[in-house]
Design a protein around this motif. Structure first.
Motif, PDB file in Angstrom:
ATOM      1  N   TYR A  79       0.794  -1.214  -0.233  1.00 26.11           N
ATOM      2  CA  TYR A  79       0.010   0.017   0.150  1.00 26.11           C
ATOM      3  C   TYR A  79       0.823   1.336  -0.092  1.00 26.11           C
ATOM      4  CZ  TYR A  79      -3.056   3.719   1.692  1.00 26.11           C
ATOM      5  OH  TYR A  79      -3.893   4.732   1.589  1.00 26.11           O
TER       6      TYR A  79
ATOM      7  N   GLN B 266       1.162   0.304  -4.753  1.00 24.51           N
ATOM      8  CA  GLN B 266       1.029  -0.996  -5.604  1.00 24.51           C
ATOM      9  C   GLN B 266      -0.558  -1.498  -5.777  1.00 24.51           C
ATOM     10  OE1 GLN B 266       3.566  -3.360  -7.266  1.00 24.51           O
ATOM     11  NE2 GLN B 266       5.208  -3.032  -5.860  1.00 24.51           N
ATOM     12  N   LEU B 267      -1.173  -1.102  -4.685  1.00 25.07           N
ATOM     13  CA  LEU B 267      -2.716  -1.003  -4.739  1.00 25.07           C
ATOM     14  C   LEU B 267      -3.252  -0.032  -3.864  1.00 25.07           C
ATOM     15  CD1 LEU B 267      -2.809  -2.331  -1.450  1.00 25.07           C
ATOM     16  CD2 LEU B 267      -2.329  -4.287  -2.489  1.00 25.07           C
ATOM     17  N   SER B 268      -4.710   0.261  -4.205  1.00 23.69           N
ATOM     18  CA  SER B 268      -5.397   1.139  -3.484  1.00 23.69           C
ATOM     19  C   SER B 268      -6.521   0.644  -2.395  1.00 23.69           C
ATOM     20  CB  SER B 268      -6.404   1.795  -4.524  1.00 23.69           C
ATOM     21  OG  SER B 268      -7.298   2.657  -4.317  1.00 23.69           O
TER      22      SER B 268
ATOM     23  N   GLU C 214      -9.967   0.150  -3.396  1.00 28.06           N
ATOM     24  CA  GLU C 214     -10.481  -0.991  -4.364  1.00 28.06           C
ATOM     25  C   GLU C 214     -10.614  -2.255  -3.477  1.00 28.06           C
ATOM     26  OE1 GLU C 214      -8.571  -3.346  -7.812  1.00 28.06           O
ATOM     27  OE2 GLU C 214      -7.755  -1.764  -7.269  1.00 28.06           O
TER      28      GLU C 214
ATOM     29  N   SER D 283      -9.166  -4.614 -12.161  1.00 22.03           N
ATOM     30  CA  SER D 283      -9.308  -4.134 -10.924  1.00 22.03           C
ATOM     31  C   SER D 283     -10.198  -5.013 -10.293  1.00 22.03           C
ATOM     32  CB  SER D 283     -10.166  -2.584 -11.062  1.00 22.03           C
ATOM     33  OG  SER D 283      -9.373  -1.694 -11.608  1.00 22.03           O
TER      34      SER D 283
ATOM     35  N   ARG E 155      -0.755  -7.599  -6.901  1.00 21.49           N
ATOM     36  CA  ARG E 155      -1.733  -6.787  -6.227  1.00 21.49           C
ATOM     37  C   ARG E 155      -2.628  -7.898  -5.546  1.00 21.49           C
ATOM     38  NH1 ARG E 155      -4.634  -5.386 -10.829  1.00 21.49           N
ATOM     39  NH2 ARG E 155      -6.330  -4.703  -9.715  1.00 21.49           N
TER      40      ARG E 155
ATOM     41  N   TYR F 154      -3.899  -8.284  -1.756  1.00 18.74           N
ATOM     42  CA  TYR F 154      -5.468  -8.593  -1.425  1.00 18.74           C
ATOM     43  C   TYR F 154      -5.474  -9.791  -0.246  1.00 18.74           C
ATOM     44  CZ  TYR F 154      -6.111  -5.449  -5.403  1.00 18.74           C
ATOM     45  OH  TYR F 154      -6.302  -4.524  -6.366  1.00 18.74           O
TER      46      TYR F 154
END
Length: 244
Positions: free
Chosen positions: A61, A65-67, A70, A124, A166, A170
């Motif tokens: 984060y 590299q990711l939101s 999302e 996404s 990603r 997650y």
């Protein structure tokens, strides 16, 4: 000596768990071999997984590299799934739990050859008719049984055409979410042997940072072969536990 061994166990288990799931293949058998009571061993795993999973997620984060926008919805789904699994577990025999675990892992192994996803996609992660029941179902499995949760989730993200790095982030967020409730329960019930847990936790934090940095460099085409090896190892471990 025992604490040093647990530290290195934490490193190995969490490095593997970050890359492909299945870290419990290493940590739980080692703790049981050392004579640690099973509930204390599971509790130590849950506490260390809670902290190390968040550290992996936060690393990705922070590097953008990711939101979080999302993936925030993963948290309540994983928590509710874990609670549901714990409730269902109380009504199932241990034998049936092993059957469910083996069935899910075999299904994931077979679909890895049928699916086209190879972690190179740039889709996404969206809340839809596949992702929500998929994550909820894996959350139930985690609360019900546990070993292989991360591996199954990576298969799901591969199917959803999510890029590997990603997907790792997650999975670590979902693991944090499902473990935090369980860790709190073990702490409140006095099942935690803190010196042992802290030794494992220190190794797990180190392994989480090693694993996430390897994941950043791992070629996507190599991920599925690693996942398949881990899946077979999980199936073998579960079958051996059942026989013994």
């Amino acid at each position: 000596m025992e604490y040093i061994l647990l530290f290195f166990t934490g490193i190995c288990a969490t490095t593997l768990g970050t890359l492909a799931g299945g870290g419990g293949l290493i940590s739980l058998p080692m703790m049981l071999l050392l004579g640690i009571p099973v509930h204390s061993a599971i509790g130590a795993n849950k506490v260390s997984n809670t902290v190390s999973s968040f550290s992996s997620f936060f690393h990705l984060y922070r590097k953008k590299q990711l939101s979080f926008k999302e993936v925030y919805w993963i948290i309540p789904i994983s928590i509710v799934g874990g609670i549901s699994g714990g409730y269902i577990a109380s009504s199932l025999s241990e034998k049936n739990m092993y059957v469910i675990a083996i069935g899910l892992l075999i299904f994931a192994f077979i679909t890895s050859y049928l699916g086209k996803g190879n972690f190179t996609g740039e889709e996404s992660l969206r809340a839809n008719k596949i992702s929500i029941p998929g994550l909820y179902g894996i959350g139930i499995y985690d609360g019900l049984f546990g070993p292989g949760q991360g591996t199954l989730m990576l298969y799901l993200f591969s199917y959803l055409n999510i890029a590997y790095i990603r997907a790792v982030g997650y999975v670590r967020l979902a693991t944090f979410s499902s473990c935090i409730g369980a860790a709190t329960t073990y702490i409140m019930n006095g099942k935690i042997i803190w010196p042992i847990t802290i030794a494992l936790l220190a190794g797990s934090l180190t392994g989480a940072q090693i694993g996430v940095r390897i994941a950043e460099k791992l070629k996507p085409r190599l991920v599925k072969p690693v996942l398949r090896v881990v899946t077979i190892a999980l199936i073998i471990q579960i079958l051996v536990n059942q026989i013994m």
